[in-house]
Design an enzyme around this catalytic site. Structure first.
Site, PDB file in Angstrom:
ATOM      1  N   SER A 345       0.832  -1.199   0.000  1.00  0.00           N
ATOM      2  CA  SER A 345       0.000   0.000   0.000  1.00  0.00           C
ATOM      3  C   SER A 345       0.875   1.262   0.000  1.00  0.00           C
ATOM      4  O   SER A 345       1.747   1.417  -0.840  1.00  0.00           O
ATOM      5  CB  SER A 345      -0.944  -0.048   1.208  1.00  0.00           C
ATOM      6  OG  SER A 345      -1.919   0.954   1.142  1.00  0.00           O
ATOM      7  N   LEU A 346       0.678   2.157   0.976  1.00  0.00           N
ATOM      8  CA  LEU A 346       1.451   3.394   1.021  1.00  0.00           C
ATOM      9  C   LEU A 346       2.946   3.110   1.190  1.00  0.00           C
ATOM     10  O   LEU A 346       3.784   3.889   0.726  1.00  0.00           O
ATOM     11  CB  LEU A 346       0.958   4.277   2.175  1.00  0.00           C
ATOM     12  CG  LEU A 346       1.637   5.636   2.338  1.00  0.00           C
ATOM     13  CD1 LEU A 346       1.396   6.524   1.124  1.00  0.00           C
ATOM     14  CD2 LEU A 346       1.160   6.333   3.619  1.00  0.00           C
TER      15      LEU A 346
END
EC number: 3.1.1.3
Length: 705
Positions: A345-346
């Site tokens: 993800s991030l």
């Protein structure tokens, strides 16, 4: 047979039989009463707090044996440190404590276990303390040796333990399962082999490759609210199982050991800066749980777009990876393998930005690659005075010094700004042209900043090849990031794996239109964008490299070497409908020919050019080798190979997982789960292992289709 019964202290000393009302009765039945006494085999356990409850977990067989050898060595336990769990935890034998090596974690108690009991509220057997287990064992030894029973002991839980005469029990599967006067007593077991507990084998000692794993938003990484450490533990366990099943030949030939996965945590350092207290002061009191969840998770995205906290995040990630790498080499001096990085993800975006801003692996080793709005290292590049001297404009240096304009400020100045501080037209043009050239010398091609807007995000920009760079040039590899100084990694990653990554989306909203096919990370050769088809956070990368061509991502093979059944069924139905459609059209066409040209042969093998042009679809599908769609796709790829640039060394970048049958029924229902599925996904782990070992010339036992 020997038996041990336990009850509360009010039990009469003169009456060894337990009270019918006793709620603390323990009984041990030894299946071989007639044999001579043999010492119990100890096994080592450690205690973990799971769901606010103490749970005792056995060390794997190799670690337990190693701990027992150190305990029995006679050299004393004080100061003895035994590495366990593949070197990720150290056991301080004298303290009987287990400490994590590479990350922060509460220390856990360690115990040499021989006797176990199960209380009223216990689902699993709990080991007695070492001291009381020794007392129990000595009492049991005397009872067996001297044939003296009905001795009483008081347990640490204030229970009375009574050793009874042996009672052989035929057909009993579980110790203590024979009914007694007061019903079915709880059981006590001697030796770990008599309790139902999974004891795993140890991990291979040889480490072939090291992978750092960076988490995404929030402190929890899956639907069970587990930490990055726990999720990476799952990832590592799946990889060990797959090595045994898919790299069996290489293991038998002792070509490989294992891949080590180590977690990198940046959430805790970020939220220890005091920002949580500041947020709490301005957070509304309503829907408290939802607002707390937002502050603790979703706001991490906004923190990363803040200059202050973005600096904290990238510093934490890079320094943690450097620290762990250094410590890993100290503990594994014989390690000769490579290093890769993975982000979820991030976390994948953080790694992408760090990799984009690393030093070039070629000639430009001593100069920083900073973007337009990144603070440059003093001394690494020419000063403003040297630049002006190069342009033969040294007389204007005093003006810039008076206005406190340095190189970074000058790079942001417009023609009007220079005019206002008294720079003539000719020198203005020279200066603007000089800095504009240097901005575009590498990385992103971006237009000159607009005078009216202070935005740093370009409208038209694209990644460019770094091959045009010259030594000493101002290197611009920024892609709309905030103004931070990107730290340097002390190693060159071989492969970057992105799981459920929003990189493509962030690049787009930063203003990036296209990634130049010649662009590659300065220090990393490989890049794999791996995602689940229903992952709401994941975006593709390849369309940014080849924007004018539509093509599917690479389908990740199932780890059992086939497509999932529902996908095969869907493809079969699609092919069947196409065949029916083609057969129907063919029948109608032939009927029409028979009707219009009755005197001539009705069944002709070939058609006129006009008919062929008018119906290209049927002609293209006419070859009736029952090889269907996959063959035609393979032929098409041979004729027109897809060039997705050098970001992954010329290989494909986007890889999509096959959804499970149950997931295909409702995409929205499984969307969140799809974003968190990678930790236990055998298909994901196998792709990672395959690509890592491929760099060492080691391949799967059987190629997956």
């Amino acid at each position: 047979m020997s038996s041990v019964q336990s009850q509360q202290e009010q039990l009469s000393q003169s009456d060894p039989s337990p009270s019918p009302n006793s709620c603390s009765s323990f009984e041990l039945i030894d299946m071989d009463a007639g044999s001579l006494y043999e010492p119990v085999s100890p096994h080592w356990f450690y205690c973990k707090i799971i769901d606010s409850k103490e749970t005792w977990i056995p060390f794997n067989s190799e670690d337990s044996q190693q701990l027992e050898e150190a305990y029995s060595s006679g050299k004393g336990c004080n100061g003895r440190v035994v590495p366990t769990d593949g070197g990720r935890y150290d056991v301080h034998l004298g303290e009987r404590m287990r400490y994590a090596v590479y990350w922060d974690e509460l220390a856990s108690e360690v115990r040499r276990c021989t006797w176990f009991y199960k209380g009223d509220k216990d689902n699993k057997y709990v080991p007695y303390s070492e001291s009381f287990s020794q007392v129990l064992e000595e009492t049991y030894m005397l009872a067996v040796t001297l044939d003296e029973w009905k001795k009483k002991l008081e347990s640490p839980n204030r229970e009375i333990i009574i050793l009874h005469n042996p009672k052989p029990v035929a057909g009993s599967d579980d110790w203590g399962s024979t009914p007694t006067e007061q019903g079915r007593p709880r059981t006590v077991k001697r030796g770990v082999e008599n309790i139902s507990v999974d004891i795993h084998c140890g991990e291979p000692l040889q480490i072939d490759h090291l992978v750092f794993v960076v988490h995404g938003i929030g402190p929890a990484c899956d639907l069970r609210f587990r930490s990055i450490v726990q999720c990476v533990n799952d990832f590592r366990s799946v990889s060990l199982n797959l090595l045994q099943t898919h790299f069996k030949k290489a293991q038998e030939n002792q070509q490989i050991g294992r891949v080590e996965f180590l977690p990198v945590n940046w959430h805790s350092p970020l939220h220890s800066t005091g920002v949580d207290v500041d947020l709490q002061r301005i957070t509304l009191p309503s829907i408290n749980r939802l607002r707390h969840f937002t502050n603790d998770t979703i706001l991490d995205v906004f923190f990363y777009n803040s200059p202050t906290y973005c600096q904290t995040i990238v510093d934490t990630v890079a320094s943690e990876m450097n620290r762990i790498y250094t410590l890993f080499l100290q503990r594994n001096p014989d390690f000769k393998g490579g290093v890769s990085i993975a982000g979820h993800s991030l976390g994948s975006l953080i790694l992408f930005d760090i990799l984009t801003n690393q030093k070039d692996s070629l000639g430009d080793i001593d100069s920083e690659k900073d973007s337009l709005n990144i603070v440059m290292d003093q001394g690494d590049t020419p000063t403003l005075e040297e630049d002006l001297k190069k342009l033969q404009l040294s007389e204007f240096f005093d003006i810039f010094e008076k206005e406190k304009v340095d190189k970074e400020a000058l790079a942001l100045c417009t023609d009007r700004d220079l005019q206002e501080i008294g720079i003539p037209l000719g020198p203005r043009k020279k200066i603007l042209n000089y800095f504009s050239t240097r901005k575009n010398s590498m990385g992103i091609k971006r237009p000159a900043p607009q005078p009216a807007s202070g935005a740093n995000i370009p409208k038209e920009s694209e990644f460019c090849s770094s091959s045009n760079t010259r030594n000493g040039d101002y290197l611009d590899v920024g892609i709309g990031q905030v103004s931070v100084k990107y730290p340097r990694l002390i190693y060159k990653p071989e492969i970057f794996f992105a799981f459920g990554s929003p990189i493509g989306m962030f690049l787009t909203v930063r203003g990036l239109k296209r990634i130049d096919p010649n662009y590659r990370f300065p220090t990393c050769k490989g890049f794999f964008n791996i995602y689940h088809p229903f992952d709401p956070v994941a975006y593709r990368i390849e369309p940014m490299v080849v924007p004018g061509v539509e093509f599917e991502p690479m389908l990740i093979p199932h780890h059992k070497g086939r497509k999932r059944m529902h996908l095969e069924l869907r493809e079969g139905l699609t092919r069947m409908s196409m065949d029916l459609k083609n057969n129907l059209l063919g029948s109608l066409r032939m009927a029409w020919k028979s009707f219009t040209r009755a005197p001539y042969p009705a069944l002709q093998a070939s058609e006129t050019p006009e008919e062929t042009e008018a119906e290209p679809e049927s002609t293209s599908e006419k070859p009736s080798d029952v090889n269907t769609e996959e063959t035609s796709v393979a032929v098409k790829e041979e004729v027109l190979p897809i060039n997705v640039g050098m970001l992954n060394g010329g290989q494909r970048i986007d890889y999509v997982l096959q959804e499970k049958p149950i997931e295909s029924f409702n995409e929205y229902l499984f969307a969140l789960q799809s974003h968190l599925c990678y930790w236990e996904s055998e298909d994901t782990v196998l792709l990672v292992l395959k690509e890592i070992y491929q760099t060492q010339g080691i391949f799967l036992d059987q190629p997956l289709q």
